[in-house]
Design a protein around this motif. Sequence first.
Motif, short mmCIF file in Angstrom:
data_model
loop_
_atom_site.label_atom_id
_atom_site.label_comp_id
_atom_site.label_asym_id
_atom_site.label_seq_id
_atom_site.Cartn_x
_atom_site.Cartn_y
_atom_site.Cartn_z
N THR A 92 2.03 4.15 12.25
CA THR A 92 2.69 5.35 11.84
C THR A 92 2.83 5.80 10.57
OG1 THR A 92 4.08 5.26 13.73
CG2 THR A 92 4.74 6.64 12.40
N ASN A 93 2.22 6.76 9.94
CA ASN A 93 2.34 7.16 8.52
C ASN A 93 3.63 7.90 8.41
OD1 ASN A 93 -0.26 6.40 7.77
ND2 ASN A 93 -1.10 8.21 8.88
N PHE A 94 4.24 7.83 7.20
CA PHE A 94 5.52 8.35 6.95
C PHE A 94 5.53 8.90 5.60
CE2 PHE A 94 6.47 3.96 5.96
CZ PHE A 94 7.13 3.96 4.99
N THR A 95 6.32 9.98 5.26
CA THR A 95 6.81 10.31 3.96
C THR A 95 8.30 10.25 3.91
OG1 THR A 95 4.67 11.63 3.94
CG2 THR A 95 6.51 12.24 2.28
N ILE A 96 9.03 9.78 3.19
CA ILE A 96 10.33 9.79 2.93
C ILE A 96 10.92 10.16 1.55
CG2 ILE A 96 10.46 7.41 2.38
CD1 ILE A 96 13.00 7.37 4.13
N THR A 97 11.70 11.06 1.71
CA THR A 97 12.44 11.64 0.23
C THR A 97 13.86 11.16 0.26
OG1 THR A 97 11.13 13.53 0.54
CG2 THR A 97 12.86 13.47 -1.15
N LEU A 98 14.01 10.44 -0.99
CA LEU A 98 15.53 9.97 -0.86
C LEU A 98 15.86 10.19 -2.28
CD1 LEU A 98 14.81 6.10 0.18
CD2 LEU A 98 15.94 7.75 1.46
N GLU A 153 0.91 -1.15 0.02
CA GLU A 153 -0.04 0.18 0.05
C GLU A 153 0.85 1.42 -0.18
OE1 GLU A 153 -3.12 0.05 2.85
OE2 GLU A 153 -3.32 -2.02 2.95
N TYR A 154 1.91 1.24 -0.76
CA TYR A 154 2.74 2.49 -0.57
C TYR A 154 2.58 3.49 -1.91
CZ TYR A 154 6.05 0.17 -3.61
OH TYR A 154 6.84 -0.63 -4.70
N LYS A 155 2.79 4.52 -1.73
CA LYS A 155 2.76 5.34 -3.06
C LYS A 155 4.21 5.83 -3.34
CE LYS A 155 -1.95 7.00 -1.87
NZ LYS A 155 -2.85 8.03 -1.08
N PHE A 156 4.36 6.10 -4.44
CA PHE A 156 5.76 6.42 -4.83
C PHE A 156 5.62 7.37 -5.99
CE2 PHE A 156 8.69 5.44 -8.40
CZ PHE A 156 9.86 5.71 -7.86
N ALA A 157 6.68 8.39 -5.79
CA ALA A 157 6.66 9.31 -6.91
C ALA A 157 8.11 9.86 -7.14
CB ALA A 157 6.10 10.81 -6.45
N LYS A 158 8.59 9.89 -8.45
CA LYS A 158 9.88 9.98 -8.79
C LYS A 158 9.86 11.46 -9.23
CE LYS A 158 13.86 8.61 -11.48
NZ LYS A 158 14.23 8.81 -12.81
N LYS A 159 10.88 12.34 -8.60
CA LYS A 159 11.17 13.53 -9.04
C LYS A 159 12.23 13.81 -9.90
CE LYS A 159 9.07 16.03 -4.92
NZ LYS A 159 9.17 16.97 -3.96
N SER A 160 12.74 14.86 -10.38
CA SER A 160 13.95 15.21 -11.11
C SER A 160 15.12 14.96 -10.33
CB SER A 160 13.87 16.42 -11.81
OG SER A 160 13.86 17.50 -10.96
N ASP A 161 16.11 14.62 -11.02
CA ASP A 161 17.43 14.39 -10.30
C ASP A 161 17.65 13.58 -9.28
OD1 ASP A 161 18.74 16.59 -11.79
OD2 ASP A 161 17.81 18.15 -10.23
N SER A 162 16.83 12.34 -9.70
CA SER A 162 17.06 10.97 -9.05
C SER A 162 16.41 11.00 -7.58
CB SER A 162 18.39 10.39 -8.95
OG SER A 162 18.93 10.36 -10.35
N VAL A 163 15.40 11.92 -7.34
CA VAL A 163 15.00 12.04 -6.27
C VAL A 163 13.53 11.43 -6.04
CG1 VAL A 163 13.79 13.60 -4.40
CG2 VAL A 163 15.87 14.29 -5.73
N VAL A 220 10.21 10.13 -3.61
CA VAL A 220 9.21 10.35 -2.40
C VAL A 220 8.30 8.93 -2.57
CG1 VAL A 220 7.63 11.93 -1.65
CG2 VAL A 220 9.23 12.77 -3.07
N ILE A 221 8.44 8.55 -1.22
CA ILE A 221 7.40 7.38 -0.67
C ILE A 221 6.70 7.74 0.40
CG2 ILE A 221 7.40 4.91 -0.05
CD1 ILE A 221 10.23 5.07 -1.43
N LYS A 222 5.52 7.43 0.21
CA LYS A 222 4.39 7.65 1.30
C LYS A 222 3.70 6.35 1.68
CE LYS A 222 2.98 12.21 0.41
NZ LYS A 222 1.86 13.31 0.25
N SER A 223 3.78 5.99 3.00
CA SER A 223 3.18 4.56 3.38
C SER A 223 2.92 4.63 4.73
CB SER A 223 3.93 3.45 2.99
OG SER A 223 3.59 2.21 3.31
N PHE A 224 2.82 3.55 5.50
CA PHE A 224 2.65 3.50 6.84
C PHE A 224 3.27 2.19 7.31
CE2 PHE A 224 -1.02 1.32 5.32
CZ PHE A 224 -1.15 0.19 6.15
#
Length: 135
Positions: free
Chosen positions: A107-113, A78-88, A90-94
Amino acid sequence: MAKDYLKEKVVKKKSASVVGWLLALLVLIFAIMIGRFALSGSINMFSGMPDSDDAYKIAKQFIIPTTLSKNVDFSDSEYKFAKKSDSVYVIKSFYTSKFDSGETSKTNFTITLKYNGGAGAKTSNWTLLNLDQDN
């Protein structure tokens, strides 16, 4: 007869030169492969960018040390995934933490890698840019 000998010598010299260049090219390709293996730990030359599953696995490795519980279950489907420019990425899940007292906490989290290149499965090839966690 002397002309035949000179023609043969020119032909042999030309073919030897071609073989020399081919050997040099093979040595160069081999050196590149060895260098790629030494730097990334993987011989795969065409691995490309990591996909959403690779980024999610790495995200879990960054999140686990921040949890208060040793028993953590992630919502892998059940995670959501988005890819931004420059290899970034973003993942939202719990995740659900289970404590020794029997309590559970969601715990809900949003992580940017940021992916820095190399093997996508190694955490050393990623940089944590941001982590937001909400109970």
